[in-house]
Scaffold this motif. Structure first.
Motif, PDB file in Angstrom:
ATOM      1  N   TRP A  74      71.202  26.242  -1.090  1.00  0.00           N
ATOM      2  CA  TRP A  74      71.405  25.406  -2.265  1.00  0.00           C
ATOM      3  C   TRP A  74      70.090  25.051  -2.939  1.00  0.00           C
ATOM      4  CZ3 TRP A  74      75.789  25.021  -4.728  1.00  0.00           C
ATOM      5  CH2 TRP A  74      76.966  25.317  -4.032  1.00  0.00           C
ATOM      6  N   PHE A  75      69.019  24.955  -2.161  1.00  0.00           N
ATOM      7  CA  PHE A  75      67.693  24.733  -2.744  1.00  0.00           C
ATOM      8  C   PHE A  75      67.324  25.894  -3.671  1.00  0.00           C
ATOM      9  CE2 PHE A  75      63.232  26.035  -2.380  1.00  0.00           C
ATOM     10  CZ  PHE A  75      62.587  24.949  -2.960  1.00  0.00           C
ATOM     11  N   LEU A  76      67.556  27.119  -3.201  1.00  0.00           N
ATOM     12  CA  LEU A  76      67.232  28.293  -4.018  1.00  0.00           C
ATOM     13  C   LEU A  76      68.126  28.386  -5.245  1.00  0.00           C
ATOM     14  CD1 LEU A  76      66.616  30.910  -1.185  1.00  0.00           C
ATOM     15  CD2 LEU A  76      64.902  29.966  -2.752  1.00  0.00           C
ATOM     16  N   LYS A  77      69.385  27.970  -5.084  1.00  0.00           N
ATOM     17  CA  LYS A  77      70.306  28.001  -6.223  1.00  0.00           C
ATOM     18  C   LYS A  77      69.884  26.998  -7.296  1.00  0.00           C
ATOM     19  CE  LYS A  77      75.252  28.083  -7.289  1.00  0.00           C
ATOM     20  NZ  LYS A  77      76.621  28.052  -6.716  1.00  0.00           N
ATOM     21  N   GLU A  78      69.401  25.830  -6.866  1.00  0.00           N
ATOM     22  CA  GLU A  78      68.968  24.801  -7.802  1.00  0.00           C
ATOM     23  C   GLU A  78      67.608  25.109  -8.422  1.00  0.00           C
ATOM     24  OE1 GLU A  78      70.473  21.993  -8.914  1.00  0.00           O
ATOM     25  OE2 GLU A  78      72.306  22.619  -7.896  1.00  0.00           O
ATOM     26  N   ALA A  85      61.267  29.793  -0.563  1.00  0.00           N
ATOM     27  CA  ALA A  85      61.884  29.489   0.732  1.00  0.00           C
ATOM     28  C   ALA A  85      61.203  30.297   1.832  1.00  0.00           C
ATOM     29  CB  ALA A  85      63.374  29.803   0.701  1.00  0.00           C
ATOM     30  N   VAL A  86      60.861  29.607   2.920  1.00  0.00           N
ATOM     31  CA  VAL A  86      60.115  30.240   4.015  1.00  0.00           C
ATOM     32  C   VAL A  86      60.730  29.856   5.356  1.00  0.00           C
ATOM     33  CG1 VAL A  86      57.854  30.533   5.095  1.00  0.00           C
ATOM     34  CG2 VAL A  86      57.997  30.057   2.637  1.00  0.00           C
ATOM     35  N   ILE A  87      61.023  30.845   6.184  1.00  0.00           N
ATOM     36  CA  ILE A  87      61.460  30.595   7.565  1.00  0.00           C
ATOM     37  C   ILE A  87      60.266  30.812   8.478  1.00  0.00           C
ATOM     38  CG2 ILE A  87      62.955  31.343   9.461  1.00  0.00           C
ATOM     39  CD1 ILE A  87      65.002  32.228   7.380  1.00  0.00           C
ATOM     40  N   LEU A  88      59.894  29.767   9.231  1.00  0.00           N
ATOM     41  CA  LEU A  88      58.833  29.877  10.231  1.00  0.00           C
ATOM     42  C   LEU A  88      59.521  30.203  11.547  1.00  0.00           C
ATOM     43  CD1 LEU A  88      56.835  26.691   9.150  1.00  0.00           C
ATOM     44  CD2 LEU A  88      56.397  29.070   8.494  1.00  0.00           C
ATOM     45  N   ASN A 107      66.551  38.396  -0.324  1.00  0.00           N
ATOM     46  CA  ASN A 107      65.394  38.994  -1.005  1.00  0.00           C
ATOM     47  C   ASN A 107      64.446  37.934  -1.549  1.00  0.00           C
ATOM     48  OD1 ASN A 107      67.516  38.339  -2.872  1.00  0.00           O
ATOM     49  ND2 ASN A 107      66.378  39.427  -4.472  1.00  0.00           N
ATOM     50  N   ARG A 108      64.888  36.670  -1.543  1.00  0.00           N
ATOM     51  CA  ARG A 108      64.046  35.579  -2.041  1.00  0.00           C
ATOM     52  C   ARG A 108      63.470  34.727  -0.910  1.00  0.00           C
ATOM     53  NH1 ARG A 108      66.601  31.731  -6.219  1.00  0.00           N
ATOM     54  NH2 ARG A 108      64.476  30.901  -6.029  1.00  0.00           N
ATOM     55  N   ILE A 109      63.672  35.150   0.333  1.00  0.00           N
ATOM     56  CA  ILE A 109      63.242  34.337   1.477  1.00  0.00           C
ATOM     57  C   ILE A 109      62.128  35.065   2.230  1.00  0.00           C
ATOM     58  CG2 ILE A 109      63.968  33.256   3.639  1.00  0.00           C
ATOM     59  CD1 ILE A 109      66.815  33.156   2.433  1.00  0.00           C
ATOM     60  N   ILE A 110      61.061  34.334   2.524  1.00  0.00           N
ATOM     61  CA  ILE A 110      59.921  34.867   3.275  1.00  0.00           C
ATOM     62  C   ILE A 110      60.063  34.466   4.736  1.00  0.00           C
ATOM     63  CG2 ILE A 110      57.408  34.789   3.539  1.00  0.00           C
ATOM     64  CD1 ILE A 110      57.287  34.011   0.544  1.00  0.00           C
ATOM     65  N   ILE A 111      59.829  35.405   5.646  1.00  0.00           N
ATOM     66  CA  ILE A 111      59.798  35.093   7.075  1.00  0.00           C
ATOM     67  C   ILE A 111      58.359  35.186   7.563  1.00  0.00           C
ATOM     68  CG2 ILE A 111      60.426  35.882   9.390  1.00  0.00           C
ATOM     69  CD1 ILE A 111      63.124  36.671   8.358  1.00  0.00           C
ATOM     70  N   VAL A 112      57.890  34.117   8.206  1.00  0.00           N
ATOM     71  CA  VAL A 112      56.573  34.105   8.832  1.00  0.00           C
ATOM     72  C   VAL A 112      56.793  34.074  10.341  1.00  0.00           C
ATOM     73  CG1 VAL A 112      54.412  32.844   9.143  1.00  0.00           C
ATOM     74  CG2 VAL A 112      55.499  32.915   6.883  1.00  0.00           C
ATOM     75  N   LYS A 113      56.411  35.144  11.021  1.00  0.00           N
ATOM     76  CA  LYS A 113      56.572  35.188  12.478  1.00  0.00           C
ATOM     77  C   LYS A 113      55.472  34.351  13.129  1.00  0.00           C
ATOM     78  CE  LYS A 113      58.758  39.742  12.469  1.00  0.00           C
ATOM     79  NZ  LYS A 113      58.695  41.151  12.952  1.00  0.00           N
ATOM     80  N   PRO A 142      55.185  25.673  -8.019  1.00  0.00           N
ATOM     81  CA  PRO A 142      56.233  25.986  -7.035  1.00  0.00           C
ATOM     82  C   PRO A 142      56.833  24.758  -6.368  1.00  0.00           C
ATOM     83  CG  PRO A 142      54.069  26.328  -6.066  1.00  0.00           C
ATOM     84  CD  PRO A 142      53.832  25.992  -7.514  1.00  0.00           C
ATOM     85  N   LYS A 143      58.065  24.945  -5.893  1.00  0.00           N
ATOM     86  CA  LYS A 143      58.712  24.015  -4.979  1.00  0.00           C
ATOM     87  C   LYS A 143      58.945  24.784  -3.677  1.00  0.00           C
ATOM     88  CE  LYS A 143      61.227  21.531  -8.626  1.00  0.00           C
ATOM     89  NZ  LYS A 143      62.578  21.188  -9.150  1.00  0.00           N
ATOM     90  N   PHE A 144      58.695  24.139  -2.563  1.00  0.00           N
ATOM     91  CA  PHE A 144      58.766  24.834  -1.275  1.00  0.00           C
ATOM     92  C   PHE A 144      59.893  24.282  -0.396  1.00  0.00           C
ATOM     93  CE2 PHE A 144      54.309  25.307  -2.540  1.00  0.00           C
ATOM     94  CZ  PHE A 144      54.072  26.653  -2.285  1.00  0.00           C
ATOM     95  N   PHE A 145      60.521  25.194   0.357  1.00  0.00           N
ATOM     96  CA  PHE A 145      61.467  24.814   1.404  1.00  0.00           C
ATOM     97  C   PHE A 145      61.062  25.591   2.649  1.00  0.00           C
ATOM     98  CE2 PHE A 145      65.062  24.677   4.125  1.00  0.00           C
ATOM     99  CZ  PHE A 145      65.904  23.637   3.738  1.00  0.00           C
ATOM    100  N   PHE A 146      60.526  24.877   3.654  1.00  0.00           N
ATOM    101  CA  PHE A 146      60.150  25.495   4.926  1.00  0.00           C
ATOM    102  C   PHE A 146      61.199  25.139   5.983  1.00  0.00           C
ATOM    103  CE2 PHE A 146      56.023  25.124   2.804  1.00  0.00           C
ATOM    104  CZ  PHE A 146      55.451  26.359   3.057  1.00  0.00           C
ATOM    105  N   LEU A 147      61.611  26.141   6.755  1.00  0.00           N
ATOM    106  CA  LEU A 147      62.539  25.930   7.866  1.00  0.00           C
ATOM    107  C   LEU A 147      61.862  26.416   9.140  1.00  0.00           C
ATOM    108  CD1 LEU A 147      65.438  25.136   8.780  1.00  0.00           C
ATOM    109  CD2 LEU A 147      66.109  27.517   8.407  1.00  0.00           C
ATOM    110  N   TRP A 148      61.479  25.477  10.010  1.00  0.00           N
ATOM    111  CA  TRP A 148      60.798  25.815  11.270  1.00  0.00           C
ATOM    112  C   TRP A 148      61.852  25.992  12.351  1.00  0.00           C
ATOM    113  CZ3 TRP A 148      56.591  22.180  13.832  1.00  0.00           C
ATOM    114  CH2 TRP A 148      56.073  22.810  14.978  1.00  0.00           C
TER     115      TRP A 148
END
Length: 288
Positions: A74-78, A85-88, A107-113, A142-148
């Motif tokens: 929903w963050f990306l939709k808004e 958007a980043v997944i840690l 395709n809009r989400i970055i994954i950081v291993k 930018p607006k950021f959404f990080f998910l650890w």
């Protein structure tokens, strides 16, 4: 006295120095991430997950990742133009098929291993700086959404180095024919992870003065029995309790079935801490 306070505040002419009477938590909040559950948002007395540090805790399969991903969706939709958007990923178990079923634009989400927490700090810092530079060229902010995902699965460099050293020492001991019963493992420094993780989260909080950042931490819980009393502890330790503006604890309550096939689970979301007031529990349905 009121006139005097007005004069003092005007001397600063800054958003950082205001009268308490002008404080408005909702007005100050420049971004919300809808949880995907209208009833949960309503019971939180918010428009979803706020900017700042948010902790979602619970045992495995309680729905932590689903709630985090739905909020990211929903963050990306808004924010279709400026949302990053980043997944840690500490566990490296990110399920693209499940994300697609939830409707996330992968395709809009970055994954950081994440190998260890100190490296995560540098990667996040670089990502924010690089994004600023790239989006500045586009005249955007930018607006950021990080998910650890997840705190409990992340090592510190000291823990990783100690494990590698023990492995090397054990191999040499086996070559010499040493009895493993006599082999002593070297222990990592006390509180090595908590110290570095706390430093990392505090650095993220400092970035929030100049950036719009949702930072969601998924924290695994386990049951601990002491003197017959069962409590739930989090793998991240107690340091994280001080940081979040919103802390949620999730618990699987049961499943819904159609013809003996589980089609959904009911999860209880308990509010442990909420800077916006409400502590009401909410049951949410997660389709399987």
């Amino acid at each position: 006295m009121s006139s005097l306070i007005d004069k003092i505040v005007k001397k600063f002419n800054s958003e950082d120095v205001i009268k308490f009477s002008e404080k408005d938590g909702f007005k100050d909040m420049k971004s919300w991430a809808h949880t995907g559950s209208p009833s949960l948002d309503y019971n939180l007395h918010t428009f979803g997950l706020p900017t700042g540090i948010v902790e979602i805790a619970g045992k495995s399969r309680c729905g932590k990742t689903t709630l985090g991903l739905m909020s990211m969706k929903w963050f990306l939709k808004e924010n279709p133009e400026d949302g990053i958007a980043v997944i840690l990923s500490s566990e490296n178990r990110d399920n693209k098929d499940y994300a697609l079923q939830l409707g996330l634009p992968v395709n809009r989400i970055i994954i950081v291993k994440v190998k260890y927490v100190e490296a995560m700090f540098m990667q996040v810092k670089k990502l924010i700086m690089d994004t600023d530079e790239i989006m500045k060229e586009e005249k955007m902010k930018p607006k950021f959404f990080f998910l650890w995902d997840s705190l409990g699965a992340t090592l510190s460099k000291n823990e990783l180095d100690t494990m590698e050293e023990n492995t090397s020492r054990m191999e040499k001991a086996l070559e010499k024919g040493t009895d493993m019963a006599d082999f002593e493992l070297k222990n990592e420094k006390m509180m090595a992870f908590a110290k570095e993780a706390k430093k990392f989260v505090k650095s993220i909080m400092s970035e929030m003065y100049s950036h719009i950042i949702h930072f969601v931490i998924l924290n695994h819980q386990y049951e601990q029995s002491t003197m017959g009393v069962t409590t739930r502890k989090s793998t991240g330790g107690e340091w994280v309790e001080l940081m979040p503006c919103l802390r949620l604890s999730m618990k699987l309550k049961g499943h819904e079935k159609i013809d003996d096939v589980e089609v959904a689970q009911i999860t209880e979301v308990k509010v442990v801490k909420n800077d916006f007031g409400s502590r009401q529990k909410t049951d949410i349905r997660i389709l399987l």
